[in-house]
Enzyme design. Structure first.
Site, PDB file in Angstrom:
ATOM      1  N   ASP A  24       0.794  -1.248   0.000  1.00 38.02           N
ATOM      2  CA  ASP A  24       0.000   0.000   0.000  1.00 38.02           C
ATOM      3  C   ASP A  24       0.822   1.293   0.000  1.00 38.02           C
ATOM      4  OD1 ASP A  24      -1.908  -1.946   0.278  1.00 38.02           O
ATOM      5  OD2 ASP A  24      -2.691  -1.253   2.193  1.00 38.02           O
ATOM      6  N   LYS A 129      -6.652  -4.871  -2.921  1.00 41.69           N
ATOM      7  CA  LYS A 129      -7.275  -5.509  -1.759  1.00 41.69           C
ATOM      8  C   LYS A 129      -8.301  -4.562  -1.128  1.00 41.69           C
ATOM      9  CE  LYS A 129      -3.478  -4.262   1.433  1.00 41.69           C
ATOM     10  NZ  LYS A 129      -4.257  -3.464   2.376  1.00 41.69           N
ATOM     11  N   CYS A 162      -1.934  -2.392   7.910  1.00 40.84           N
ATOM     12  CA  CYS A 162      -1.910  -3.355   6.803  1.00 40.84           C
ATOM     13  C   CYS A 162      -0.664  -4.239   6.794  1.00 40.84           C
ATOM     14  CB  CYS A 162      -2.098  -2.618   5.482  1.00 40.84           C
ATOM     15  SG  CYS A 162      -3.762  -1.935   5.336  1.00 40.84           S
TER      16      CYS A 162
HETATM   17  C1  C5J Z   1      -2.959   0.640   5.620  1.00 37.93           C
HETATM   18  C2  C5J Z   1      -4.691   1.852   6.776  1.00 37.93           C
HETATM   19  N1  C5J Z   1      -2.470   0.422   4.403  1.00 37.93           N
HETATM   20  N2  C5J Z   1      -3.876   2.291   7.725  1.00 37.93           N
HETATM   21  N3  C5J Z   1      -4.223   1.137   5.714  1.00 37.93           N
HETATM   22  O1  C5J Z   1      -2.291   0.442   6.606  1.00 37.93           O
HETATM   23  O2  C5J Z   1      -5.874   2.121   6.829  1.00 37.93           O
END
Ligand code: C5J
Length: 232
Positions: A24, A129, A162
């Protein structure tokens, strides 16, 4: 096999059955005007991850290590967005709303893109995702198993959300996970530290925690090894 310096004990890195999983690294989390900022976070705290992760990504590509990227986001019609997830943030902008980088966390919008420094190259799968964990409602496990991958080098953001969720999902599926402390980041330094401690606690209950320096050095030394496997 190369033993990489890690906690709670050295990680037995086998380049030809490992993958670099980059979680991400999207503009929506790293840049002003995205999802992270809409939740009230100081997004500048994630910026320090980009340079070490880019160095590692280039080393991985040069060595022929399998690289895979993930993106958190939702379909434009939001049919894969649980109502609870949309409600929860309670910021000025919710998932799906129009923001300065397009609709927040929606496929195809500028904010959903991976930052240019870490943009995927052809041959590097990108897994979209809808959840925090990269295995939930995706084909990540299938892709990894088809490549013979048993070890995951996990990087990206955020450490406690994540990255941590994905490491736990991977651990339950039988993968050995090495999380790199300098290539992961959080809006909350204390959460970053504690999330890394949780991974390595109890003799590696979820996995290992290391630093990219050791891996970059190992990759530089293993070019021939990884290429041999790919050629066979
Ligand atoms: C991730 C989030 N990628 N913090 N998403 O950690 O909402």
């Amino acid at each position: 096999m190369v033993e990489l310096s890690a906690a709670p004990y050295p990680f037995p890195f086998e380049a030809d059955r490992a993958a670099l999983v980059i979680i991400d690294m999207q503009r929506d989390f790293l840049e002003p005007g995205g999802f992270g900022a809409a939740l009230g976070n100081d997004v500048s705290r994630l910026g320090g991850v980009v340079a070490p992760l880019r160095r590692l990504l280039l080393a991985a590509r040069a060595a022929g290590l399998f690289v895979i990227h993930t993106r958190e986001g939702h379909r434009p019609d939001l049919s894969d967005l649980p109502a609870a997830k949309r409600r929860r943030g309670r910021g000025p902008l919710a998932i799906g709303d129009a923001g300065p980088m397009g609709r927040i966390l929606v496929h195809g919008e500028p904010g959903h893109d991976i930052v240019p420094e870490l943009a995927p190259e052809p041959g590097e799968p990108v897994v979209d995702k809808p959840g925090k964990g990269a295995f939930f409602a995706t084909d990540l496990d299938l892709i990894l198993r088809n490549q013979g991958v048993e070890q995951l080098i996990i990087c990206g953001v955020t450490t406690e959300v994540c990255v941590n969720t994905t490491a736990r999902e991977a651990n339950d599926r039988g993968y050995d996970c090495l999380v790199l402390s300098d290539c992961t980041g959080s809006y909350f330094p204390e959460f970053h530290d504690q999330a890394l401690r949780m991974i390595q606690a109890q003799n590696g209950v979820v996995g290992w925690v290391g630093h990219s320096d050791a891996l970059v050095a190992a990759l530089a030394a293993s070019v021939v090894h990884i290429q041999r496997r790919a050629a066979s």
